[in-house]
Design a protein around this motif. Sequence first.
Motif, PDB file in Angstrom:
ATOM      1  N   GLY A  12     -10.606   2.840  -7.613  1.00 48.45           N
ATOM      2  CA  GLY A  12     -10.391   2.907  -6.174  1.00 48.45           C
ATOM      3  C   GLY A  12     -10.504   4.336  -5.685  1.00 48.45           C
ATOM      4  N   ASP A  13     -10.070   4.573  -4.450  1.00 51.87           N
ATOM      5  CA  ASP A  13     -10.248   5.879  -3.834  1.00 51.87           C
ATOM      6  C   ASP A  13      -8.967   6.699  -3.880  1.00 51.87           C
ATOM      7  N   PHE A  14      -8.993   7.833  -3.180  1.00 48.01           N
ATOM      8  CA  PHE A  14      -7.860   8.747  -3.205  1.00 48.01           C
ATOM      9  C   PHE A  14      -6.593   8.097  -2.676  1.00 48.01           C
ATOM     10  N   ASP A  15      -6.708   7.279  -1.646  1.00 48.18           N
ATOM     11  CA  ASP A  15      -5.498   6.692  -1.072  1.00 48.18           C
ATOM     12  C   ASP A  15      -4.837   5.712  -2.036  1.00 48.18           C
ATOM     13  N   LEU A  16      -5.618   5.036  -2.866  1.00 47.93           N
ATOM     14  CA  LEU A  16      -5.024   4.197  -3.902  1.00 47.93           C
ATOM     15  C   LEU A  16      -4.372   5.055  -4.985  1.00 47.93           C
ATOM     16  N   ALA A  17      -4.962   6.217  -5.259  1.00 53.94           N
ATOM     17  CA  ALA A  17      -4.336   7.154  -6.203  1.00 53.94           C
ATOM     18  C   ALA A  17      -2.991   7.635  -5.656  1.00 53.94           C
ATOM     19  N   ARG A  18      -2.911   7.841  -4.344  1.00 59.78           N
ATOM     20  CA  ARG A  18      -1.642   8.233  -3.719  1.00 59.78           C
ATOM     21  C   ARG A  18      -0.570   7.173  -3.956  1.00 59.78           C
ATOM     22  N   GLU A  19      -0.951   5.915  -3.809  1.00 57.50           N
ATOM     23  CA  GLU A  19       0.012   4.834  -4.015  1.00 57.50           C
ATOM     24  C   GLU A  19       0.496   4.806  -5.462  1.00 57.50           C
ATOM     25  N   ARG A  20      -0.432   4.981  -6.400  1.00 59.32           N
ATOM     26  CA  ARG A  20      -0.051   4.958  -7.808  1.00 59.32           C
ATOM     27  C   ARG A  20       0.835   6.156  -8.163  1.00 59.32           C
ATOM     28  N   ALA A  21       0.524   7.329  -7.636  1.00 59.28           N
ATOM     29  CA  ALA A  21       1.349   8.508  -7.917  1.00 59.28           C
ATOM     30  C   ALA A  21       2.768   8.306  -7.412  1.00 59.28           C
ATOM     31  N   ALA A  22       2.913   7.697  -6.248  1.00 61.30           N
ATOM     32  CA  ALA A  22       4.246   7.423  -5.711  1.00 61.30           C
ATOM     33  C   ALA A  22       5.000   6.457  -6.614  1.00 61.30           C
ATOM     34  N   ALA A  23       4.285   5.463  -7.173  1.00 59.98           N
ATOM     35  CA  ALA A  23       4.922   4.512  -8.080  1.00 59.98           C
ATOM     36  C   ALA A  23       5.364   5.201  -9.373  1.00 59.98           C
ATOM     37  N   VAL A  24       4.539   6.101  -9.895  1.00 58.14           N
ATOM     38  CA  VAL A  24       4.897   6.848 -11.103  1.00 58.14           C
ATOM     39  C   VAL A  24       6.153   7.681 -10.843  1.00 58.14           C
ATOM     40  N   ALA A  25       6.202   8.332  -9.695  1.00 57.90           N
ATOM     41  CA  ALA A  25       7.364   9.164  -9.362  1.00 57.90           C
ATOM     42  C   ALA A  25       8.638   8.327  -9.318  1.00 57.90           C
ATOM     43  N   ARG A  26       8.547   7.149  -8.703  1.00 55.94           N
ATOM     44  CA  ARG A  26       9.731   6.283  -8.625  1.00 55.94           C
ATOM     45  C   ARG A  26      10.152   5.803 -10.011  1.00 55.94           C
ATOM     46  N   TYR A  27       9.198   5.372 -10.812  1.00 56.60           N
ATOM     47  CA  TYR A  27       9.505   4.795 -12.128  1.00 56.60           C
ATOM     48  C   TYR A  27      10.063   5.838 -13.078  1.00 56.60           C
ATOM     49  N   GLU A  28       9.486   7.042 -13.060  1.00 52.10           N
ATOM     50  CA  GLU A  28       9.896   8.079 -14.001  1.00 52.10           C
ATOM     51  C   GLU A  28      10.979   9.002 -13.439  1.00 52.10           C
ATOM     52  N   GLY A  29      11.275   8.848 -12.167  1.00 49.12           N
ATOM     53  CA  GLY A  29      12.313   9.670 -11.561  1.00 49.12           C
ATOM     54  C   GLY A  29      11.947  11.138 -11.477  1.00 49.12           C
ATOM     55  N   ILE A  30      10.680  11.425 -11.163  1.00 44.02           N
ATOM     56  CA  ILE A  30      10.216  12.815 -11.096  1.00 44.02           C
ATOM     57  C   ILE A  30       9.721  13.127  -9.692  1.00 44.02           C
ATOM     58  N   ARG A  31       9.501  14.391  -9.441  1.00 39.51           N
ATOM     59  CA  ARG A  31       9.116  14.854  -8.108  1.00 39.51           C
ATOM     60  C   ARG A  31       7.662  14.495  -7.818  1.00 39.51           C
ATOM     61  N   LEU A  32       7.452  13.861  -6.690  1.00 39.23           N
ATOM     62  CA  LEU A  32       6.111  13.559  -6.202  1.00 39.23           C
ATOM     63  C   LEU A  32       5.646  14.697  -5.300  1.00 39.23           C
ATOM     64  N   ILE A  33       4.491  15.266  -5.611  1.00 37.00           N
ATOM     65  CA  ILE A  33       3.889  16.281  -4.757  1.00 37.00           C
ATOM     66  C   ILE A  33       2.829  15.608  -3.900  1.00 37.00           C
ATOM     67  N   GLU A  34       2.988  15.659  -2.591  1.00 37.68           N
ATOM     68  CA  GLU A  34       2.030  15.052  -1.679  1.00 37.68           C
ATOM     69  C   GLU A  34       1.321  16.146  -0.887  1.00 37.68           C
ATOM     70  N   ASP A  35       0.043  16.267  -1.141  1.00 36.73           N
ATOM     71  CA  ASP A  35      -0.744  17.274  -0.450  1.00 36.73           C
ATOM     72  C   ASP A  35      -0.666  17.057   1.058  1.00 36.73           C
ATOM     73  N   SER A  36      -0.444  18.111   1.779  1.00 38.18           N
ATOM     74  CA  SER A  36      -0.341  18.125   3.242  1.00 38.18           C
ATOM     75  C   SER A  36       1.005  17.614   3.744  1.00 38.18           C
ATOM     76  N   GLN A  37       1.547  16.565   3.131  1.00 37.35           N
ATOM     77  CA  GLN A  37       2.888  16.109   3.509  1.00 37.35           C
ATOM     78  C   GLN A  37       3.932  17.146   3.112  1.00 37.35           C
ATOM     79  N   ASP A  38       3.831  17.656   1.889  1.00 38.01           N
ATOM     80  CA  ASP A  38       4.759  18.699   1.440  1.00 38.01           C
ATOM     81  C   ASP A  38       4.401  20.005   2.135  1.00 38.01           C
ATOM     82  N   ILE A  39       5.348  20.528   2.871  1.00 36.73           N
ATOM     83  CA  ILE A  39       5.077  21.694   3.713  1.00 36.73           C
ATOM     84  C   ILE A  39       4.612  22.895   2.903  1.00 36.73           C
TER      85      ILE A  39
END
Length: 326
Positions: A125-152
Amino acid sequence: MPETRLDIDRIRAARRMIDPVFLDTPLYRCDALDPALGCAVSIKLETANPVRSFKARGTELIAGLLAGDGAGAVVCASAGNLGQALAWSGRGRGLDVTVVAPRSAPAAKLDRIRALDARLELVDGDFDLARERAAAVARYEGIRLIEDSQDIETCEGAATIGLELVGAVPTFDAVLIALGGGALATGVGHVVKALAPEVEVICVQPLGAPAMTHSWRQRRVVTTGSTDTIADGVAARRPIPAVLDDLLLVADDAVLVQESSIMAGMRMLLDHAGLVVEPSAALGVAAILEDRDRFAGRHVVTIVCGGNVDMDAYHRWVGVAPDHTP
C-alpha cells in the motif's frame, strides 16, 4: 504574524540540539540556471549531509529530547527519507528505531534504512497505510510514535532552514518549497513570514498528489483516494488538520505541477547545477518552468530537499543512459 503551533525561540534553540553536520547547508546563486529559467535562482542544498535530505534536522531534535527523557524505542512511518533520518539520529543516541514503509518505496532508501540498523517493516500500500501500521506498532509495543509534520519537532527542525535563508540571503523575492505532509513548508514558511514577511512563500506539489494543495485552497481538509506521482516523498492522501491550520497562516500560494515538469526540473538541476536529486527536490524548478512570467526578473530560492533516488528510475526520468562501467 498570526500565531501558528511553531515558535521562533524554540526554533532558534533547536539549532543547539541538531548535529552541526546537518546545519548551514550550502546556499548559493546558481547563475547557470538563470538563462534557462528567466529569473535569478538560489539553491539551498539540503542533500549535503549524511542522510541526503532535510529530515534529520527534525529527527535530531526528537531523538535528543527522547534520549534525555530515557526513552528506548521509537517507530515512524516513512516513504524513505524520514526513516533514514530517524535511524541515523536514533543510532547515535541509543534508541531502537522501527520504520514502517511502503513496499513500493525506492530500494535505495530502504537499503539505507537497513544499513543504519533500524528495523524495517514493509506494507503493501501507500504511505498513509504505512502511517496506520506505524500507529498500531506504537500501541502494541508501547513505544513513541513519531509522526512527520504532526510532531512539532519535525516542523521546527525543518524551520531552522528558514533561519539560515533569512540570515544569509540579502534579498530574495520568493521561496519555493516542496509540499507533502507540510513540515518543511510550515517550518520554513513560519520563519520567513516572521522575519522577512515581504518574501512570497510558495508551496509546490505534484498534480498526482494534490491533497494538501486542495486543502489549502479550500481551507479545509481534503483527502484523495490515491496518488500517482514519481515524487514519492510528497505523496500523501490525508492532510493533518493541525498542519493545514499552520500552512494557511504562512503560505501565500500553493501550486500543482505536472510530472513532465518535475522530470524536466531534475534534468535541469543535473545539467546546470551538477545535482542528482529526487523528484520532490525538483518541484521548485518545475513551478518556475510552468509559470515563467510569474518569476521573470525575480530572485527565487528553491530548497533542494532530498537526493535519495533509485538510479535506474532516475536515468529513465531524466533521459540519461546508465553507465555500467565496472
